[in-house]
Design a protein around this motif. Structure first.
Motif, short mmCIF file in Angstrom:
data_model
loop_
_atom_site.label_atom_id
_atom_site.label_comp_id
_atom_site.label_asym_id
_atom_site.label_seq_id
_atom_site.Cartn_x
_atom_site.Cartn_y
_atom_site.Cartn_z
N PRO A 250 -8.15 -36.50 36.87
CA PRO A 250 -7.23 -35.35 36.90
C PRO A 250 -6.31 -35.36 38.12
CG PRO A 250 -9.42 -34.63 36.23
CD PRO A 250 -9.55 -36.07 36.64
N LEU B 52 -7.18 -34.52 29.32
CA LEU B 52 -8.18 -34.14 30.32
C LEU B 52 -9.22 -33.19 29.73
CD1 LEU B 52 -6.00 -33.54 33.51
CD2 LEU B 52 -7.49 -35.48 33.04
N ALA C 166 -12.27 -30.76 33.65
CA ALA C 166 -10.86 -30.41 33.87
C ALA C 166 -10.36 -29.32 32.94
CB ALA C 166 -9.99 -31.66 33.72
#
Length: 546
Positions: free
Chosen positions: A431, A522, A530
């Protein structure tokens, strides 16, 4: 057999709909960075098989899912190709039954997917490390193999003999049209994205017609008894066994290209202590002139008691990025204590990643400016779990890569490893590396200087919120240009360095988007933790507030 014009209309419709559908789905879920892939849904073989493989290698989260998806796309692709070939068959020749065409294309589809599997895996590596080198290692074999596979599924004995000039031409033309189509679907206004993808699908249909005619109508095939395709496949695989030597040569060239950093004081009155961080597989042999201000080398092994960098070997750069960042923090603190001067950081390639991680995650009161050269952008776009984990996104891909690189690395003095700490740290903190490489840091003046060659490894649109300068050059080689040294010195001394973008960079990003592996969202991967975070590898989004 229906009239040829009727069959052509059906053919064009069947090739337009998949491309438009893929684009429509991607637009609906706001997955715009993968739009360049949409035209390949109905491309001539083997490009369509390459399209299938990249999605399968990224988007499976268990062995069971992989064992369903891969045979599934092989069967669907084979049957779809059989239908397209039946519609494209020239009236001058008797057409085999659909059952015969289906049988041929199911076998061919399995072979094509198997042949392209290593290169689709290389596309996954390119998406993980975001380096042009791996993107080229994927594209060159694909371009070489494609003309030799054109007769597959159309005529018996397709693996023997040379392809005609027409087949080679149609194959290369489809590569061009797919690349241009990727730029088109990305650049048109939002409401035109799906029609643009459909239009590229129509072009695919026309190429299917020409390709089938070129495969069926020739009276004679040269070298008709020679199993040319297996030979070409073997020759294409051969360079993999020299991969580490080729890459090591490139790393040595990049290391030599760092020498001009010692000339940096010639380009400005720095009034800073500059720490230069070399890239992956760089080394430092302890030269005294590189251990004292104003320009000091960063060491991937740390510093001695006096704060001077220790010599390090290329293998030391394979450690995790957090480990390198902690060593940088120690070196900055010791250097600042010794000199009392503010510290500027200049990182190249992996060194730029270390700089950005350090600035984001650690206190840095001594640092007021940083330059990121050949910055690795949007890394960590895919995932595969560690070997001790039995499930997770890309699990089969991970084992394929481990096997490939173990084979590639046989006999190599320094080999790449998909599980080395550097690669794993990119995956574990994806991320951050996807979202924040071109985002500002409070209290630090940042600039990214990017080589044109790296555009082919980055999804379309940089979406930068710091100054970016795009320069004609190769990854890791920018310091050889006096103009770049001058920009680095100007930035450190506080002189404004204006943004400088190149239209070629934007075009290359769009073209390359057709051949990259799709990023894994993500939010889809629980290993990234995330949920709720922006995902700048999928779509245009602002940086988080500083």
């Amino acid at each position: 057999m229906r009239p040829e014009w009727v069959r052509l209309l059906w053919l064009l419709m069947l090739t337009a709909v998949p491309a438009a559908t893929v684009a429509g789905v991607l637009v609906a879920v706001d997955f715009t960075s993968a739009l360049g892939l949409a035209p390949q849904a109905s491309a001539i073989s083997p490009y369509a098989s390459f399209f299938d493989l990249r999605w399968v290698l990224v988007y499976h989260n268990s062995w069971a899912m992989f064992t369903v998806l891969l045979p599934g796309v092989i069967v669907l692709r084979g049957l779809f190709a059989a239908a397209l070939i039946a519609l494209a068959w020239p009236a001058e020749r008797p057409r085999p039954s659909f059952r015969q065409l289906s049988r041929r294309n199911l076998v061919y589809s399995a072979v094509a997917h198997l042949v392209l599997l290593p290169w689709a895996a290389m596309a996954v590596v390119a998406a993980e490390v975001s380096l042009a080198w791996f993107q080229l290692m994927e594209l060159f074999p694909l371009l070489i193999l494609a003309p030799w596979l054109q007769r597959g599924g159309i005529v018996p004995g397709w693996w023997r003999g040379l392809p005609s000039a027409g087949l080679v031409g149609w194959s290369l033309l489809n590569f061009v049209t797919l690349s241009v189509g990727a730029v088109l679907v990305w650049s048109v206004p939002d409401g035109w994205t799906v029609p643009a993808a459909g239009a590229t699908g129509v072009v695919n249909g026309l190429l299917w017609q020409r390709k089938v005619r070129a495969a069926v109508l020739p009276e004679r095939v040269r070298w008709s008894r020679v199993p040319v395709v297996p030979l070409v496949v073997a020759l294409t695989l051969a360079p993999l066994f020299f991969f580490d030597e080729i890459e090591a040569g490139g790393a040595r060239g990049a290391a030599q290209a760092t020498a001009p950093i010692q000339r940096l004081p010639e380009f400005g009155d720095l009034r800073h202590t500059v720490i230069f961080l070399g890239g992956y597989d760089s080394d430092y042999r302890g030269e005294p002139e590189k251990a004292e201000p104003p320009v000091v080398r960063f060491s991937y092994r740390g510093t001695d008691e006096q704060g001077r960098p220790l010599p390090y070997a290329p293998i030391d750069t394979h450690q995790s990025l957090p480990a390198s960042a902690h060593l940088l923090a120690e070196q900055v603190e010791r250097l600042y204590t010794r000199t009392g001067q503010p510290v500027a950081l200049v990182g190249q390639s992996e060194g730029a990643l270390v700089v950005r991680y350090y600035l984001e995650r650690m206190r840095h009161p001594a640092v007021d400016s940083a330059v990121m050269l050949s910055h690795v952008l949007r890394a960590g776009r895919v995932y595969y779990p560690p070997p001790h984990v039995g499930t997770g996104w890309g699990i089969a891909t991970g084992w394929q890569l481990r096997g490939m690189f173990a084979l590639i690395g046989v006999g190599a003095t320094l080999r790449d490893d998909p599980e080395e700490p550097f690669i794993r740290s990119l995956q574990d903190d994806a991320p951050f590396y996807r979202n924040e490489m071109l985002c500002p840091v409070r209290g630090v003046r940042l600039i990214a200087i990017l080589p044109l060659s790296d555009a082919i490894a980055v999804p379309a649109e940089l979406n930068a919120e710091i100054p970016v300068v795009e320069v004609v050059g190769l990854h890791g080689q920018l310091l050889q240009q006096p103009r770049v040294l001058a920009m680095v010195a100007d930035h450190i001394t506080g002189k404004p360095v204006p943004d400088e973008t190149r239209w070629e960079y934007t075009i290359l990003e769009g073209v390359a988007g057709a051949w990259q592996a799709p990023p894994l969202p993500l939010a889809l991967n629980p290993a990234w933790h995330a949920e709720g975070q922006p995902d700048r590898a999928l779509r245009r989004q602002p940086c988080p507030p500083t």
